[in-house]
Design a protein around this motif. Structure first.
Motif, short mmCIF file in Angstrom:
data_model
loop_
_atom_site.label_atom_id
_atom_site.label_comp_id
_atom_site.label_asym_id
_atom_site.label_seq_id
_atom_site.Cartn_x
_atom_site.Cartn_y
_atom_site.Cartn_z
N ASN A 99 0.88 -1.28 0.38
CA ASN A 99 -0.71 -0.28 -0.10
C ASN A 99 1.26 1.36 0.10
O ASN A 99 1.87 1.39 1.29
N VAL A 100 0.81 2.09 -0.80
CA VAL A 100 1.58 3.39 -1.24
C VAL A 100 0.99 4.48 -0.48
O VAL A 100 -0.08 4.52 -1.10
N VAL A 101 1.73 5.47 -0.42
CA VAL A 101 1.43 6.66 0.50
C VAL A 101 2.29 7.79 -0.60
O VAL A 101 3.16 7.70 0.19
N VAL A 102 1.28 8.25 -0.83
CA VAL A 102 2.20 9.15 -2.19
C VAL A 102 2.54 11.02 -1.38
O VAL A 102 1.41 11.26 -1.21
N ILE A 103 3.26 11.39 -0.75
CA ILE A 103 3.40 13.03 -0.06
C ILE A 103 3.86 13.97 -1.08
O ILE A 103 5.33 13.95 -1.08
N ALA A 104 3.15 14.75 -1.20
CA ALA A 104 3.33 15.55 -2.45
C ALA A 104 3.16 17.24 -2.43
O ALA A 104 2.17 17.15 -2.28
N ARG A 105 4.18 17.73 -2.73
CA ARG A 105 3.55 19.09 -3.71
C ARG A 105 2.95 18.68 -4.76
O ARG A 105 3.65 19.20 -5.96
N ASP A 106 1.82 18.57 -4.95
CA ASP A 106 1.08 18.79 -6.50
C ASP A 106 0.65 19.93 -7.01
O ASP A 106 0.06 19.76 -7.75
N MET A 107 0.78 20.92 -6.02
CA MET A 107 1.15 21.81 -7.16
C MET A 107 -0.48 22.36 -7.78
O MET A 107 -0.61 22.99 -9.22
N GLY A 108 -1.48 21.47 -7.36
CA GLY A 108 -3.05 21.70 -7.66
C GLY A 108 -3.72 21.25 -8.43
O GLY A 108 -4.72 21.08 -8.21
N PHE A 109 -2.91 20.26 -8.61
CA PHE A 109 -3.51 18.90 -9.16
C PHE A 109 -4.59 18.04 -9.17
O PHE A 109 -5.18 17.58 -9.34
N GLY A 110 -3.95 17.70 -7.37
CA GLY A 110 -4.70 17.12 -6.72
C GLY A 110 -5.21 15.51 -7.49
O GLY A 110 -4.11 14.35 -8.08
N ALA A 120 0.81 5.55 -8.86
CA ALA A 120 0.15 4.79 -8.68
C ALA A 120 0.50 5.16 -7.22
O ALA A 120 1.33 4.84 -6.26
N CYS A 121 -0.99 4.56 -6.03
CA CYS A 121 -0.96 4.87 -4.83
C CYS A 121 -2.30 4.28 -4.64
O CYS A 121 -3.10 4.73 -4.87
N ASP A 122 -2.38 4.63 -3.25
CA ASP A 122 -3.68 4.37 -1.95
C ASP A 122 -4.34 5.48 -1.76
O ASP A 122 -5.22 6.33 -1.80
N VAL A 123 -2.78 6.58 -0.80
CA VAL A 123 -3.45 7.76 -0.84
C VAL A 123 -2.64 9.06 -1.36
O VAL A 123 -1.05 8.75 -1.13
N LEU A 124 -2.85 9.27 -2.09
CA LEU A 124 -2.43 10.92 -2.54
C LEU A 124 -2.66 12.10 -1.61
O LEU A 124 -3.17 12.72 -1.13
N VAL A 125 -1.13 12.59 -0.20
CA VAL A 125 -1.65 13.93 0.59
C VAL A 125 -1.23 14.51 0.20
O VAL A 125 0.11 15.17 -0.21
N THR A 126 -2.08 15.83 -0.03
CA THR A 126 -1.63 17.32 -0.29
C THR A 126 -1.73 17.96 0.52
O THR A 126 -1.26 19.11 0.71
N ALA A 127 -2.03 17.28 1.02
CA ALA A 127 -2.30 19.01 2.95
C ALA A 127 -1.25 19.32 3.40
O ALA A 127 0.87 18.75 3.01
#
Length: 441
Positions: A99-110, A120-127
């Motif tokens: 299970n993958v958690v990606v923590i990213a400054r996604d620059m607004g794309f969410g 490819a992940c289970d959770v994308l953290v943009t907080a």
């Protein structure tokens, strides 16, 4: 269950102001936010390891992922197509095993990053508060079992708001692991060692993703100890608004007085906030603050108003210059070109300021980030189209922005006209800033 915390070895992760920079350090880059998450997991008795991922090669299979049930991967937003493909490849390889958690400054794309298959992940953290986000996942038992729930986004609105001072887990709790990596190989480069003082900004700059987010900061005693660990090694002290709360700053100065001054600290913030605390600059200079980046952005009132930065008054900036010069603090002034209302008059007014400024300047072209007010305005004007939410196209378009290639016109200026103004700004800046060019080569 076992968790792997990792990032790309040459990247720093701390969220700063919205216009992203293209940092190309060598070897290992220390990022306190990442190590804090590892320390947080260990603090809660979650079995975990930490690794710095080397740059990806085609032959890499990353078999290391096979040993873990969960992977937390920190990634900055990809600035080039190659980096976008790297991020996709890493997460796809990780997702095969865990299970993958990606923590990213996604620059607004969410969610676009997920729906378009770039992560490819289970959770994308943009907080912005990554400790709070991972704490929320721990509370729901995410790391206690394998998960097969749908992909989801964890943003600022999905996590609990803590007090403005909070005691996060610290890399000091896991020093034995930290010292496995050589984070001291570039003794003159602050950005090899990035230290997070907190996250969030209560202001509403129209181009910024961190606008109107809760201001949180590490307790002064903890931050002082973290700085002291590095002895005299230069540090990049990250916070969008270091001068926002005077009482916190005074306590931080007091705690820092117990240690030897740091050789060189670099930080960033706002003109109005720094001016409110101008009397504290001598103390900060004595403790090691040697360089500070402030965002003037424009010398034109109309443009500043459109940015919601009307408090950027030139007379305050001049007072800060005088005091900083007296104390030996280098003030780096940021100029942002290409806002929607920009015209020849506003460009000329800012250009005249730059000609007389003769200090270190960062000249930046606007990168309109999705979800920001300036992005929405450009959509309504028809300057940007719906296709701008295509992540691949966005990265392809803006990957050369640091090479002085504007990609967005304004209401009144064509791309070529923006480009010509940018050349003029850069010519003036470079004529009196050879030292700055060498430092940033």
């Amino acid at each position: 269950m076992k968790v792997l915390v990792c990032k790309q070895s040459t990247s720093f992760i701390e969220p700063c102001c919205a216009q992203p920079t293209n940092i190309k350090p060598s070897l290992y880059v220390f990022s306190s936010d990442v190590w804090a998450i590892y320390a947080l997991l260990r603090k809660h008795s979650i079995q975990s390891d930490y690794v710095e991922l080397e740059p990806l090669h085609e032959s890499d299979d990353f078999s290391i992922f096979e040993s873990y049930s969960h992977i937390i991967y920190f990634t900055p937003f990809p600035r080039t197509v190659d980096q976008l493909q790297y991020m996709r490849s890493i997460t796809e390889k990780a997702k095969k095993h865990a299970n993958v958690v990606v923590i990213a400054r996604d620059m607004g794309f969410g969610c676009a990053m997920l729906s378009q298959g770039h992560i490819a992940c289970d959770v994308l953290v943009t907080a912005f508060d990554t400790s709070a986000a991972v704490s929320a996942l721990m509370e729901e038992g995410f790391f206690a079992k394998k998960n097969d729930s749908p992909q989801r986004l964890l943003g600022n609105e999905d996590i609990r708001t803590f007090d403005f001072t909070h005691e996060a887990a610290s890399f000091l709790d896991v020093l034995e692991d930290v010292e496995r990596y050589d984070y001291r190989s570039l003794p003159a480069m602050e950005k090899q060692r990035s230290l997070s003082a907190g996250s969030g900004c209560s202001h509403g700059c129209t181009y910024c993703l961190s606008r109107c987010t809760p201001w949180r900061v590490v307790k002064p005693a903890q931050l002082a100890k973290e700085i002291a660990y590095w002895d005299s090694m230069p540090l990049y002290l990250f916070h969008n608004e270091l001068f926002h709360k005077r009482d916190w700053l005074e306590e931080f100065i007091h705690e820092m007085s117990h240690f030897q001054p740091n050789k060189r600290m670099l930080s960033l913030g706002r003109i109005d906030s720094m001016y409110r605390c101008i009397d504290l600059l001598p103390d900060l200079a004595n403790l090691g603050l040697k360089s500070y980046s402030i965002g003037l952005e424009s010398a034109n009132e109309k443009i500043l108003k459109s940015m919601k930065k009307s408090k950027n008054e030139i007379w305050k900036l001049n007072k800060l210059f005088e005091e900083a010069d007296r104390l030996g603090i280098e003030l780096n002034c940021n100029i942002l070109l290409g806002m929607p209302d920009e015209d020849n008059t506003s460009m000329l007014e800012t250009f005249e300021f730059v000609k007389n400024y003769k200090k270190t300047l960062n000249i930046t072209l606007l990168m309109p980030l999705p979800t920001t007010p300036v992005y929405e305005e450009l959509l309504q004007l028809g300057i940007l189209g719906a296709e701008s939410m295509d992540v691949y196209r966005f990265v392809s378009t803006f990957q050369n922005i640091n090479d002085n290639v504007p990609h967005v016109r304004t209401k009144h200026l064509s791309c070529d006209e923006v480009m010509e103004w940018h050349r003029m700004f850069m010519k003036v800046r470079n004529s009196y800033a050879p030292k700055f060019q060498k430092l940033n080569a």
